[in-house]
Scaffold this active site. Structure first.
Site, PDB file in Angstrom:
ATOM      1  NE  ARG A  99      -2.796  -1.158   2.857  1.00  0.00           N
ATOM      2  CZ  ARG A  99      -3.372  -1.933   3.397  1.00  0.00           C
ATOM      3  NH1 ARG A  99      -4.609  -1.582   3.888  1.00  0.00           N
ATOM      4  NH2 ARG A  99      -3.174  -3.041   4.140  1.00  0.00           N
ATOM      5  CE  LYS A 138       4.099 -21.270  10.209  1.00  0.00           C
ATOM      6  NZ  LYS A 138       3.516 -20.137  10.860  1.00  0.00           N
ATOM      7  CD  GLU A 188       9.915 -19.564  18.255  1.00  0.00           C
ATOM      8  OE1 GLU A 188      10.613 -18.830  17.440  1.00  0.00           O
ATOM      9  OE2 GLU A 188       8.802 -19.664  18.403  1.00  0.00           O
ATOM     10  CG  HIS A 243       7.368 -25.247  11.545  1.00  0.00           C
ATOM     11  ND1 HIS A 243       7.196 -24.951  10.139  1.00  0.00           N
ATOM     12  CD2 HIS A 243       7.321 -23.938  12.051  1.00  0.00           C
ATOM     13  CE1 HIS A 243       7.180 -23.528  10.119  1.00  0.00           C
ATOM     14  NE2 HIS A 243       7.218 -22.970  11.208  1.00  0.00           N
TER      15      HIS A 243
END
Ligand code: BG6
Length: 513
Positions: free
Chosen positions: A67, A174, A242, A266
């Site tokens: 945009r 995804k 993580e 995953h």
């Protein structure tokens, strides 16, 4: 007859026959959502790295669509900064100059006919001036709500028309829907507008070298495969942890949750590669067939309360810093029920894996960033040692370290030096860093190159997407019906207590990688 042990000599191997990497076709890569994080941190740097490795042809163009009211030069500056900051390979002025010549920007909304008209004109000019030959890849790095409008615009403006001698491909990221039903609805739209061979679904884990190495380990060696079954393996743990929180992505993450974010794709892909049968060869069709077969045989046991766990990170301290809890993150409602930790047991109903549970877990704000597939082996049927000598002996384990310390660890028992027959666990390590001089390409380098080459093996088909939702949907429905919030866990820990209890009920404990 005299048997003779001889080294195997491969008659094909010589200095000249090393396979040369294939270079992408002359083509234009159009990225929608070019102002997003993924584009800046992964896609643009990957394009540069491919150029730097000589894998893009001179007739290559990168077109941004968003945009913002940018001119080509503004966009080029953004690409330049992203490359400087995130590229894997060194910055070389001459490579950048060549890439720069093919950089264009088209400003507009997804519903603007006029903007797509300009996109068409830009691509036509590039075809003529840069020789991109009508080969166009459209990368939809945008929220799923934008897929349909963009694809319809491409169709309406003739950008998805089959032109002899050229190709067009569409790349989608995804999440492919948020459950089985919505994944089917999304596919109904995609397949109305594009042919199956034109659609590339990205699961970036499949682009990782270490993920592909699961197949090399299993099928290029004689050592492991004979043990790779329920005669020898007791259970398998697949961990993707993580240490970060949601990193400012509340808009995307809240309401989706970590199970939809990474387990559906995953982790189940890792499971498929670790558990599938040997494909006849590595053609897309063969590989996908084997993955589909094993996913079709996989299910979470019916007692979902017993075999799943979820959690949400609480406020606290991590790495010496005070961190917010999930519900205190900006943009997250303070009564959010979205899980930031998920664990589940998956059983596979086939001869190879009957009786071997696969435990999948993933979480944010864990003690460290680590992804691994760990096979634990059964105890020997008999130990001819005293109980004291083997008090510190665990079970054998083979750990495929996907990241960050890429490699493989084999854990086994060895004699402790001394007069006693004491036996303790030791490990043998293979590390990518120590065995290979070149660093591994980023997953997106491989995947973007494969899109431009039209190589489909690393891209899951809709069937795999649906099979994965079929496994996960009952778990998500079960969690949605629970009256209570997900259990809180302290940042920097391995998740909620319920996850430990889940394994303890099976007489096990999670690894602490
Ligand atoms: C993405 C998820 O697919 O994978 C993120 O949407 C996650 O939530 C990321 O952080 C992790 O990727 P990697 O390659 O760093 O393990």
């Amino acid at each position: 007859m005299q048997s003779q042990q001889r080294a195997f000599v491969n008659p094909l191997r010589s200095a000249e026959d090393r396979r040369l990497p294939r270079i992408a076709d002359p083509s234009a890569l159009v990225i929608f959502g070019v102002t997003g994080d993924l584009s800046r941190k992964k896609l643009m740097p990957a394009v540069y790295d491919l150029a730097n490795r000589g894998l893009l042809p001179p007739g290559f163009a990168l077109v941004g669509f968003a945009r913002r009211e940018w001119a080509d030069q503004d966009f080029a500056r953004v690409v330049h900064d992203a490359v400087q900051e995130h590229a894997r390979t060194e910055f070389r002025e001459e490579v950048w100059e060549q890439l720069l010549e093919g950089i264009r920007f088209v400003s507009g909304d997804f519903d603007s006919d006029e903007a797509f008209g300009r996109l068409k004109t830009t691509l036509g000019e590039l075809d003529r001036e840069r020789g991109t030959c009508g080969n166009h890849a459209f990368y939809l790095s945008i929220p799923p709500s934008g897929f349909e409008p963009v694809m319809r615009q491409l169709k309406r403006h003739g950008l998805a028309e089959q032109v002899p001698g050229s190709w067009h491909r569409v790349v989608i990221e995804k999440p492919f829907g948020h459950d089985l039903e919505s994944a089917r609805e999304l596919d109904a739209v995609v397949s109305q507008l594009f042919k199956p061979q034109e659609v590339f679904r990205i699961d970036h884990y499949l682009g990782k070298e270490t993920v592909q190495n699961i197949l090399a380990m299993r099928f290029a060696n004689q050592l492991f495969e004979p043990l790779w079954n329920n005669n020898h393996v007791s259970h398998v743990e697949i961990t993707m942890a993580e240490d970060i929180g949601i990193a400012g992505r509340a808009g995307y993450f809240d309401g989706i949750g970590i199970a939809r974010d990474v387990m559906q794709n995953h982790l189940l892909q890792l499971l498929a590669l670790a558990a599938m049968e040997e494909p006849t060869n590595f053609d897309a069709a063969q590989l996908r067939t084997e993955k589909q077969k094993v996913l079709a045989a996989a299910r979470v046991p019916a007692d979902l309360a017993r075999h799943t766990a979820r959690g949400q990170y609480a406020p606290g301290w991590q790495g010496g810093k005070e961190v917010r809890g999930y519900r205190q993150e900006e943009g997250v409602p303070d009564d959010s029920r979205t899980e930031t930790f998920a664990a589940m047991r998956v059983d596979i109903d086939n001869r190879r894996w009957a009786g071997v549970p696969f435990y999948l877990r993933t979480g944010k704000r864990m003690p460290r960033r680590v992804t691994e597939v760990a096979l634990s082996f059964k105890r020997p049927p008999h130990l001819p040692f005293t109980a004291t000598d083997t008090a510190d002996l665990g079970t054998n384990a083979l750990v495929l370290r996907i990241q960050p310390d890429e490699g493989v660890t084999l854990r086994f028992g060895a004699k402790v030096p001394g007069t006693q027959m004491e036996i303790r666990d030791v490990s043998m390590d293979f590390g990518y860093g120590g065995s290979f001089t070149e660093s591994s390409p980023e997953a997106y380098e491989r995947l973007i190159l494969d899109v431009l080459l039209g190589e489909p093996p690393l891209f899951p088909l809709q069937e795999e997407v649906e099979l994965s939702w079929r496994i996960l949907d009952p778990v998500l429905e079960h969690w949605a019906e629970l009256p209570e919030q997900p259990e809180q866990y302290a940042p920097g820990t391995w998740g909620p207590r319920s996850a430990d209890e889940m394994l303890a009920r099976d007489g096990l404990a999670w690894r602490r990688p």
